[in-house]
Design an enzyme around this catalytic site. Structure first.
Site, PDB file in Angstrom:
ATOM      1  N   ASP A   1      -7.276  26.595 -17.769  1.00  0.00           N
ATOM      2  CA  ASP A   1      -6.189  26.075 -18.732  1.00  0.00           C
ATOM      3  C   ASP A   1      -6.644  24.732 -19.137  1.00  0.00           C
ATOM      4  O   ASP A   1      -7.732  24.048 -18.492  1.00  0.00           O
ATOM      5  CB  ASP A   1      -4.977  25.799 -18.073  1.00  0.00           C
ATOM      6  CG  ASP A   1      -5.069  24.873 -17.008  1.00  0.00           C
ATOM      7  OD1 ASP A   1      -5.935  24.931 -15.956  1.00  0.00           O
ATOM      8  OD2 ASP A   1      -3.922  24.046 -16.758  1.00  0.00           O
TER       9      ASP A   1
ATOM     10  N   GLU B   1      -3.970  24.630 -13.450  1.00  0.00           N
ATOM     11  CA  GLU B   1      -4.526  23.775 -12.635  1.00  0.00           C
ATOM     12  C   GLU B   1      -4.014  22.215 -13.175  1.00  0.00           C
ATOM     13  O   GLU B   1      -3.583  21.369 -12.410  1.00  0.00           O
ATOM     14  CB  GLU B   1      -6.067  23.447 -12.637  1.00  0.00           C
ATOM     15  CG  GLU B   1      -6.631  22.392 -11.587  1.00  0.00           C
ATOM     16  CD  GLU B   1      -6.935  20.992 -11.956  1.00  0.00           C
ATOM     17  OE1 GLU B   1      -7.184  20.366 -11.292  1.00  0.00           O
ATOM     18  OE2 GLU B   1      -6.561  20.712 -13.269  1.00  0.00           O
TER      19      GLU B   1
HETATM   20 ZN   LIG Z   1     -10.251  20.029 -14.508  1.00  0.00          ZN
END
Ligand SMILES: [Zn+2]
Length: 416
Positions: A86, A181
Site C-alpha cells: 500500500d 502498513e
Molecule cells: Zn513504508
C-alpha cells in the site's frame, strides 16, 4: 560477485508504482481498500511465472511465497523478506506517472504535471550521491510510491536472482507482501504459521546502507471530560462546558518540549491527534511515543496529572484517562538475537556499502513482527521524501538493496 542491474529493478519498480494501492485509515475492512489486491495478484502471478510454484494471495491481500532452500545443511533458519504494497493516504496515489531520469545531471528536476514541484539538490542533498546515475520521480500530481514499492521490487528482483542462480546456496527464503502498513494494519491479518519464518527483514528504509533495529514504543491515549449540562438559557453558575475544559487541557500542555515539533533523536513525546465532543462530554485523543517502555509510563502519568489538575478547577466535572498499546520497540527482542542485525550489517558491507545504523521515530511492520515471534529489523531501499509529491529514489540503491538480500541469505547459510 553478486550483481543486480539497476535498470532491471527500475523497470519492475515503474510497473508497480502505476498501480494505485492507497490504503484508507477510515476503513475497517481488510484490506482497507480492495484495489491493493490488484498489486498483490500481479505479484503472485509474477512469482509463479519465475517458478515459485507455491505463491499464494489471500482474501486480505497478503502474498506468501517460499523459495525452497537448496543447501545440504538442514538447520538453516527460514528467513522472511517483507514489504508493503500500500501507499500512504497523505498524498494521491492515483494515476502515478513515474519518470526515469536515466543520467541525473545535478540540475533541478521540474515535475512536468505541476511545475511548482521542483526537486533540488540543495533541499535533498542525498541526490548528490546519484549524480550520473538513475533517479526516478513522480510527475507532480501524486506521490511516487517508493514507500514501499521499492521494497517490493527489491524482493522480487532478489527472488528472480535466486531462481536464475541455483548455485548460490541458501535456506528457505520466505516472501511476504502486506497490505495496509501505512494505516497501522499491516500485520492485522497475517498468518505467522503459514509464513513459517524464524527471522525476518522488512525492506522499507531510506539511504543506502541504513539498517534500523530500533523503533518507538507507542501507545494511544484518550482523555474523556464530563462537564455539567443544563439548559443554556438557565445555566448561570451551573453549566460547565466539557469542550472548554478540553481546550484548557490542550492549553496546559508544555509549549517548548514534549511534542513532535520540539523533539528529535531519542526524545519521546505526547501528541494530540483528535478532539471530539459536545458541551456535555468531550474526548481528546493522543499518541504517546518513547524508545523506552518506562518512558511511556512517565508520559502517561504526566499527561494524566495535567488533565486532572485542570479538571480539578471545575467543580462537578470529572475526567477519565485510558490508553491502548500500539506497538513496542523491536530492540528489546532483537537484542536477544544479535545475529539478525549483525548478519544484515555484514550483508550490507558485502554489497559494498557503509552501514548506517539508525533508530526510527516511528514503527514498522517489523516492530509488530518482532513481538509476534519473528525478530525483524528494517533494511534500506533508497526511498526519499516519502509520502510527498517530491518522493524519489535512486535506482542503484534499489539494486544494492537486492544484492544485500542475496548476501544476507548466503550469510545465514554459511553460518548455520
Ligand atoms: Zn513504508
Amino acid at each position: 560477485m553478486i550483481y543486480i542491474s539497476p535498470d532491471s529493478v527500475a523497470e519492475r519498480f515503474m510497473r508497480y508504482v502505476q498501480i494505485d494501492t492507497q490504503s484508507d485509515p477510515n476503513s475497517t475492512a481488510h484490506p482497507t481498500t480492495e484495489k491493493q489486491k490488484d498489486l498483490s495478484k500481479l505479484l503472485k502471478r509474477e512469482l509463479l511465472a519465475i517458478g515459485i510454484t507455491n505463491a499464494v494471495t489471500d482474501e486480505y491481500g497478503y502474498v506468501y511465497a517460499t523459495i525452497p532452500g537448496n543447501s545440504d545443511k538442514k538447520n538453516i533458519p527460514a528467513i522472511c523478506f517483507c514489504s508493503h504494497v500500500d501507499t500512504a493516504p497523505d498524498c494521491s496515489g492515483y494515476n502515478v506517472k513515474p519518470i526515469y531520469h536515466r543520467y541525473y545531471d545535478g540540475n533541478d528536476i521540474v515535475l512536468p504535471d505541476d511545475n511548482t514541484q521542483v526537486l533540488r539538490m540543495s533541499a535533498s542533498p542525498y541526490l548528490e550521491e546519484h549524480l550520473n546515475s538513475g533517479v526516478i520521480t513522480a510527475s507532480g500530481l501524486t506521490l511516487l510510491g517508493a514507500d514501499d514499492k521499492s521494497g517490493v521490487a527489491v524482493i522480487m528482483e532478489a527472488a528472480l536472482f535466486f531462481m536464475q542462480n541455483p548455485s548460490v546456496k541458501h535456506g528457505d527464503v520466505k516472501i511476504l507482501f502486506t497490505p495496509d502498513e501505512e494505516v497501522g494494519q499491516g500485520t492485522a491479518k497475517v498468518d505467522m504459521k503459514k509464513l513459517g519464518a524464524q527471522f525476518g527483514y522488512t525492506l522499507d528504509g531510506g539511504e543506502a546502507g541504513s539498517l534500523e533495529d530500533e523503533t518507538f514504543s507507542a501507545d494511544a491515549a484518550t482523555i474523556t471530560v464530563n462537564g455539567v449540562i443544563t439548559h443554556p438559557g438557565y445555566a448561570k453558575n451551573k453549566m460547565v462546558n466539557a469542550l472548554k475544559i478540553a481546550g484548557a487541557i490542550l492549553d496546559a500542555l508544555p509549549k517548548n518540549e514534549w511534542s513532535p515539533e520540539t523533539t528529535e533523536k531519542k526524545q519521546g513525546f505526547v501528541h494530540p491527534v483528535g478532539m471530539n465532543g459536545i458541551a456535555e462530554k468531550a474526548t481528546l485523543q493522543f499518541i504517546v511515543r518513547d524508545f523506552e517502555d518506562e518512558g511511556l509510563e512517565l508520559h502517561h502519568n504526566r499527561l494524566k496529572k495535567i488533565a486532572e489538575d485542570v479538571v480539578a478547577k471545575y467543580p462537578g466535572t470529572s475526567v477519565e484517562y485510558s490508553f491502548v498499546e500500539q506497538y513496542r520497540n523491536m530492540k528489546k527482542v532483537l537484542d536477544k538475537f544479535p545475529q539478525v542485525a549483525a548478519y544484515a550489517e555484514e550483508a550490507i558491507q558485502r554489497a559494498g556499502l557503509v552501514v548506517k545504523k539508525e533508530s526510527i521515530r516511528g514503527g514498522t511492520d517489523g516492530s509488530r513482527f518482532s513481538y509476534m515471534g519473528m525478530p525483524c529489523p528494517n533494511i534500506f531501499t533508497g526511498m526519499q521524501n516519502i509520502h510527498s509529491k517530491l518522493e524519489w529514489i535512486g535506482t542503484k540503491d534499489m539494486a544494492k538493496a537486492a544484492e544485500t538480500v542475496v548476501h544476507l541469505c548466503m550469510i545465514w547459510e554459511e553460518r548455520s
